[in-house]
Design an enzyme around this catalytic site. Structure first.
Site, PDB file in Angstrom:
ATOM      1  N   GLY A  33       0.825  -1.212   0.000  1.00 57.64           N
ATOM      2  CA  GLY A  33       0.000   0.000   0.000  1.00 57.64           C
ATOM      3  C   GLY A  33       0.856   1.257   0.000  1.00 57.64           C
ATOM      4  N   ASN A 116      -2.542 -10.987  -1.887  1.00 65.39           N
ATOM      5  CA  ASN A 116      -2.295 -12.417  -2.111  1.00 65.39           C
ATOM      6  C   ASN A 116      -3.584 -13.180  -1.860  1.00 65.39           C
ATOM      7  OD1 ASN A 116       0.427 -12.525  -2.723  1.00 65.39           O
ATOM      8  ND2 ASN A 116       1.085 -13.077  -0.658  1.00 65.39           N
ATOM      9  N   LYS A 197      -0.730 -16.559  -9.833  1.00 64.14           N
ATOM     10  CA  LYS A 197      -0.135 -16.095  -8.571  1.00 64.14           C
ATOM     11  C   LYS A 197      -0.523 -17.043  -7.435  1.00 64.14           C
ATOM     12  CE  LYS A 197       2.167 -13.431  -5.794  1.00 64.14           C
ATOM     13  NZ  LYS A 197       1.881 -12.194  -5.162  1.00 64.14           N
ATOM     14  N   ASN A 201       1.829 -19.129  -4.695  1.00 63.45           N
ATOM     15  CA  ASN A 201       1.637 -19.038  -3.244  1.00 63.45           C
ATOM     16  C   ASN A 201       1.287 -20.399  -2.632  1.00 63.45           C
ATOM     17  OD1 ASN A 201       0.345 -15.779  -3.738  1.00 63.45           O
ATOM     18  ND2 ASN A 201       2.207 -16.240  -2.631  1.00 63.45           N
ATOM     19  N   ASN A 215      12.679 -19.498   0.783  1.00 64.70           N
ATOM     20  CA  ASN A 215      12.068 -19.988  -0.461  1.00 64.70           C
ATOM     21  C   ASN A 215      13.063 -20.859  -1.234  1.00 64.70           C
ATOM     22  OD1 ASN A 215       9.990 -18.370   0.311  1.00 64.70           O
ATOM     23  ND2 ASN A 215      10.133 -16.919  -1.385  1.00 64.70           N
ATOM     24  N   SER A 267       5.727 -14.757   3.117  1.00 69.55           N
ATOM     25  CA  SER A 267       4.838 -14.063   4.062  1.00 69.55           C
ATOM     26  C   SER A 267       4.243 -15.053   5.072  1.00 69.55           C
ATOM     27  CB  SER A 267       3.736 -13.336   3.294  1.00 69.55           C
ATOM     28  OG  SER A 267       3.153 -14.198   2.347  1.00 69.55           O
TER      29      SER A 267
HETATM   30  O1  PAF Z   1       3.823 -14.449  -0.172  1.00 69.65           O
HETATM   31  C1  PAF Z   1       5.004 -14.305  -0.525  1.00 69.65           C
HETATM   32  O2  PAF Z   1       5.934 -14.316   0.278  1.00 69.65           O
HETATM   33  C2  PAF Z   1       5.292 -14.052  -1.999  1.00 69.65           C
HETATM   34  O3  PAF Z   1       4.080 -13.938  -2.690  1.00 69.65           O
HETATM   35  C3  PAF Z   1       6.207 -15.088  -2.684  1.00 69.65           C
HETATM   36  C4  PAF Z   1       6.086 -14.976  -4.171  1.00 69.65           C
HETATM   37  C5  PAF Z   1       5.866 -16.504  -2.252  1.00 69.65           C
HETATM   38  C6  PAF Z   1       7.659 -14.764  -2.408  1.00 69.65           C
HETATM   39  O4  PAF Z   1       8.059 -14.888  -1.082  1.00 69.65           O
END
Ligand code: PAF
Length: 318
Positions: A33, A116, A197, A201, A215, A267
């Protein structure tokens, strides 16, 4: 700015130059944001924020940019004048955050949801039918630093498309956003982009939360078989949803994101580590819902969902 919508199914012919000033209120000044608040303001738009904070003015700063901005917060007058409300709160906060704003809005105010996960607007369809409503997905990486400024950790793309007929007439919004922070594109089928997307996720977030790893660790040999099964299940649900995707292409797209964000903690990894509720309901939860609808078996994703819910309840045991 006065945008007139016809009641009939006539495509809005008016194109609004990206340089024309718009009144924009951003609901949810987290990292994404605030990133948009900064860039839309610098592009000449009249930007204000709406948040749980009680201060009437908030500062918006992006690392490595010399100037920080002071932006109005919770100004009802700005809501009444808003051309666009950009909603960047987390998926699970959308419903509660949007309702108190609606009485202030004109039926021409464009609602643009960017977060997300999927499924947040499903329960709001009747309410949103009044407003031109857009959905967006972005791959810009952004984090709030300890001082509250935004670290723009990775440049990405933003894709915007219409949820309802009035929204589908708002193609010009992609130009407004592209002018502020490239690349931004318009799509006629936002669900294709949202599902892509979501697949990223679904593959990365629960596993990195459960394993409490970066990741990039998902690329290690010991995680390959599990990742591959998860992606196969996701691709079957996507195909049932009518998304144009081949299993192998999906695997390689997800591997590209894993490599590109190898050093990131997802996240959901952070939410679990910090004892917060995650977005699992709107990520794997949404996948499971659609899988049930199409009668597609997704046992590995179901296991991940249950493990994340268990971690939300009881935390990480070391
Ligand atoms: O949610 C997240 O952290 C991101 O969308 C992603 C692409 C998984 C990268 O950390």
């Amino acid at each position: 700015m006065n945008i007139a919508f016809s009641t009939a199914n006539i495509i809005l012919s008016k194109t609004i130059p990206a340089a024309e000033t718009m009144n924009i209120v951003i609901l949810g000044p987290g990292a994404i944001g605030k990133l948009w608040a900064y860039h839309l303001n610098k592009a000449g738009h009249r930007v204000s924020l709406w948040s749980r904070k009680t201060e009437r003015v908030l500062s918006v700063a992006v690392e490595h940019k010399t100037e920080s901005l002071l932006v109005q917060n919770n100004n009802e007058h700005r809501l009444k004048e808003a051309d666009i409300i950009l909603i960047t709160v987390k998926a699970r906060q959308v419903e509660n955050a949007i309702h108190p704003l609606l009485p202030y809005l004109s039926q021409e105010t464009i609602l643009l949801f960017m977060h997300n996960g999927m499924g947040t607007t499903d329960l709001l369809t009747a309410t949103l039918a009044k407003y031109p409503t857009l959905l967006a997905t972005t791959s810009h990486g952004a984090m709030l630093t300890a001082s509250g400024s935004v670290a723009h950790t990775g440049r990405g793309n933003t894709i915007i498309g219409g949820l309802n007929e009035k929204g589908k007439q708002c193609r010009f919004i992609a130009d407004v956003f592209h002018h502020a922070l490239p690349n931004t594109e318009w799509t006629q089928d936002i669900y294709q982009a949202l599902w892509h997307k979501l697949s990223v996720n679904c593959a990365i977030n629960p596993l990195t939360a459960i394993l409490q790893c970066k990741n990039g660790d998902l690329a290690k040999a010991q995680n390959q078989a599990m990742l591959s099964t998860i992606i196969d299940e996701i691709s079957r649900v996507m195909q049932s949803e009518g998304i144009d995707i081949q299993k192998n292409r999906l695997r390689s797209q997800i591997n590209t994101v894993i490599q590109a964000t190898a050093e990131n903690l997802s996240s959901m990894n952070r939410d679990i580590a910090l004892g917060r509720v995650t977005e699992i309901e709107f990520i794997t939860g949404y996948l499971l819902k659609r899988a049930r609808y199409h009668n597609v078996a997704v046992p590995e994703n179901e296991k991940l969902y249950n493990q994340v819910k268990e971690l939300e309840r009881n935390g990480i045991t070391k």
